[in-house]
Design a protein around this motif. Structure first.
Motif, PDB file in Angstrom:
ATOM      1  N   THR A  16       9.850  19.902   8.429  1.00 19.20           N
ATOM      2  CA  THR A  16      10.887  19.075   8.882  1.00 19.20           C
ATOM      3  C   THR A  16      10.378  17.858   9.488  1.00 19.20           C
ATOM      4  O   THR A  16      10.868  16.844   9.531  1.00 19.20           O
ATOM      5  CB  THR A  16      11.759  19.613  10.128  1.00 19.20           C
ATOM      6  N   GLU A  17       8.854  17.944   9.933  1.00 19.22           N
ATOM      7  CA  GLU A  17       8.315  16.788  10.351  1.00 19.22           C
ATOM      8  C   GLU A  17       6.878  16.386   9.968  1.00 19.22           C
ATOM      9  O   GLU A  17       5.946  16.263  10.781  1.00 19.22           O
ATOM     10  CB  GLU A  17       8.267  17.045  12.153  1.00 19.22           C
ATOM     11  N   PHE A  18       6.512  16.909   8.765  1.00 19.01           N
ATOM     12  CA  PHE A  18       5.238  16.853   8.238  1.00 19.01           C
ATOM     13  C   PHE A  18       4.476  15.593   8.293  1.00 19.01           C
ATOM     14  O   PHE A  18       3.702  15.326   8.898  1.00 19.01           O
ATOM     15  CB  PHE A  18       5.398  17.157   6.675  1.00 19.01           C
ATOM     16  N   THR A  78      -0.617  12.139  10.206  1.00 17.69           N
ATOM     17  CA  THR A  78      -0.695  10.805   9.670  1.00 17.69           C
ATOM     18  C   THR A  78      -1.643  10.463   8.718  1.00 17.69           C
ATOM     19  O   THR A  78      -1.743   9.631   7.824  1.00 17.69           O
ATOM     20  CB  THR A  78      -0.621   9.833  10.910  1.00 17.69           C
ATOM     21  N   GLY A  79      -2.511  11.637   8.785  1.00 21.24           N
ATOM     22  CA  GLY A  79      -3.587  11.601   7.594  1.00 21.24           C
ATOM     23  C   GLY A  79      -3.944  12.783   7.021  1.00 21.24           C
ATOM     24  O   GLY A  79      -2.871  13.505   6.473  1.00 21.24           O
ATOM     25  N   HIS A 111      -9.118  13.000  13.267  1.00 18.95           N
ATOM     26  CA  HIS A 111      -7.798  12.677  13.383  1.00 18.95           C
ATOM     27  C   HIS A 111      -6.930  13.957  12.906  1.00 18.95           C
ATOM     28  O   HIS A 111      -6.927  14.244  11.885  1.00 18.95           O
ATOM     29  CB  HIS A 111      -7.179  11.380  12.358  1.00 18.95           C
ATOM     30  N   GLY A 112      -6.154  14.083  13.725  1.00 16.11           N
ATOM     31  CA  GLY A 112      -5.031  15.037  13.595  1.00 16.11           C
ATOM     32  C   GLY A 112      -5.519  16.570  13.859  1.00 16.11           C
ATOM     33  O   GLY A 112      -4.936  17.675  13.647  1.00 16.11           O
ATOM     34  N   ILE A 113      -6.661  16.647  14.414  1.00 17.17           N
ATOM     35  CA  ILE A 113      -7.335  17.940  14.817  1.00 17.17           C
ATOM     36  C   ILE A 113      -6.348  18.811  15.889  1.00 17.17           C
ATOM     37  O   ILE A 113      -6.463  19.996  15.807  1.00 17.17           O
ATOM     38  CB  ILE A 113      -8.876  17.805  15.496  1.00 17.17           C
ATOM     39  N   ARG A 147       0.934  -1.172  -0.098  1.00 13.91           N
ATOM     40  CA  ARG A 147       0.083   0.014   0.037  1.00 13.91           C
ATOM     41  C   ARG A 147       0.822   1.447  -0.100  1.00 13.91           C
ATOM     42  O   ARG A 147       1.844   1.352   0.732  1.00 13.91           O
ATOM     43  CB  ARG A 147      -1.013  -0.068   1.225  1.00 13.91           C
ATOM     44  N   PHE A 148       0.608   2.284  -0.725  1.00 15.48           N
ATOM     45  CA  PHE A 148       1.160   3.397  -0.444  1.00 15.48           C
ATOM     46  C   PHE A 148       0.302   4.481   0.215  1.00 15.48           C
ATOM     47  O   PHE A 148      -0.829   4.369   0.558  1.00 15.48           O
ATOM     48  CB  PHE A 148       1.069   4.325  -2.001  1.00 15.48           C
ATOM     49  N   LYS A 149       1.052   5.362   1.005  1.00 14.08           N
ATOM     50  CA  LYS A 149       0.474   6.173   2.004  1.00 14.08           C
ATOM     51  C   LYS A 149      -0.113   7.465   1.272  1.00 14.08           C
ATOM     52  O   LYS A 149       0.509   7.831   0.291  1.00 14.08           O
ATOM     53  CB  LYS A 149       1.569   6.654   2.958  1.00 14.08           C
ATOM     54  N   SER A 150      -1.221   7.947   1.579  1.00  8.37           N
ATOM     55  CA  SER A 150      -1.953   8.959   0.776  1.00  8.37           C
ATOM     56  C   SER A 150      -2.379   9.788   2.111  1.00  8.37           C
ATOM     57  O   SER A 150      -2.947   9.575   2.966  1.00  8.37           O
ATOM     58  CB  SER A 150      -3.059   8.438   0.094  1.00  8.37           C
TER      59      SER A 150
END
Length: 326
Positions: free
Chosen positions: A285-287, A292-293, A314-316, A165-168
């Motif tokens: 630097t840390e995207f 992660t989503g 997620h990520g809010i 799987r590729f990450k998207s």
């Protein structure tokens, strides 16, 4: 547990996506084998050339890319309107550059006579191909399978070359897009395999710099059109000069052995997007660690979560801390 692809991509919210594929074996498959000293650097050239080719076939533009030793980053723009405007002939000609198609589609493009039932079949097949030519999964399949076949042939072996799987990641606004592009373009500098962005081989930033010296923009990449050209939809709404300055200045700040301050024209971009300098450096630097989503402002992230049917946003928290551009 990985989320289904339909919950990672929502063209209703954004046409921009960051994708990443990694190899499954050892890093020397695209770099140098530390045990034997044999170089496989040429395979990075295969990946770059394939990305350029696919950008001219698919209705998907490439905004940025970096081909590393064991993974590849690409920022993509899905141009659905362009694909919808293609004729059947255009769809089939593009598809046949990558795949054989069917006997009927081959006969159609060769101007061989077909009856109405055969023409109806060609029409239906062309619509399937049209959807695939604006599908990120098919774009990545066309990239990864081609490189895997070349690498396996060279190694005289079989098996997987890439992870399954590729990450998207969905990039939901201009701030997320710009930060991700800079993150991708600066990957070789951060990994200490290049001193400067223009020395970063197999990257979009190197290609942009080379062509910028000639007063041109590369055809395989989505062009910068400037914020003043709002009537032009197919282009990055920044100036090329501002973006190159932004990446160069950011690269200097990131490297501890090259201290420097972000230039005034760079600050103008960040100010326009309401991104504090500290947040910008964190993002570039840390995207992938920060998000992660999907990536975007809290409002955009909330809307995206609703549209793709996720129960949690997620990520809010990181979005409010680092990308609250309201």
């Amino acid at each position: 547990m990985p989320k289904p692809r339909e919950r990672q991509i929502s063209l209703l919210d954004t046409p921009y996506y960051h994708v990443c594929s990694r190899v499954v074996r050892q890093a020397f498959l695209c770099g140098v084998d530390e045990n034997t000293g044999k170089s496989y650097e040429h395979r990075r050239g295969w990946v770059e050339a394939r990305i350029h080719q696919l950008s001219q076939v698919y209705s998907i533009d490439v905004c940025a890319y970096a081909v590393m030793h064991n993974h590849v980053h690409i920022v993509l723009y899905v141009d659905t309107e362009q694909a919808k405007g293609w004729s059947i002939e255009e769809v089939l000609n593009r598809w046949h550059q990558l795949f054989k198609g069917t006997l009927l589609t081959q006969q159609y493009t060769s101007n061989q006579p077909l009856d109405k039932f055969q023409l109806a079949s060609v029409d239906a097949t062309a619509e399937i191909y049209r959807k695939r030519l604006m599908d990120i999964s098919w774009f990545m399949r066309s990239l990864n399978e081609s490189i895997a076949r070349q690498a396996n042939a060279e190694d005289n072996c079989t098996g997987r070359f890439w992870e399954g799987r590729f990450k998207s990641q969905a990039l939901l606004d201009e701030a997320a897009l710009l930060a991700c592009m800079a993150y991708v373009d600066l990957n070789p500098v951060r990994a200490a395999i290049a001193e400067t962005p223009e020395q970063s081989s197999f990257t979009s930033i190197q290609l942009r710099v080379k062509l910028a010296l000639k007063g041109e923009q590369p055809k395989p990449l989505m062009p910068f059109i400037g914020s003043e050209k709002d009537n032009i939809s197919n282009g990055l709404k920044f100036t090329l000069e501002d973006y190159l300055t932004l990446v160069d200045s950011t690269g200097r700040v990131i490297r501890e052995d090259k201290p420097g301050a972000i230039a005034k024209n760079t600050e103008a971009i960040l100010t326009r997007l309401h991104i504090p300098t500290a947040s910008w450096l964190k993002l570039t630097t840390e995207f992938e660690h920060t998000f992660t989503g999907a990536v975007g402002s809290p409002q955009h992230l909330t809307e995206f979560t609703q549209h793709v049917g996720l129960k949690r946003c997620h990520g809010i928290a990181n979005s409010k801390q680092w990308l609250n551009t309201a």
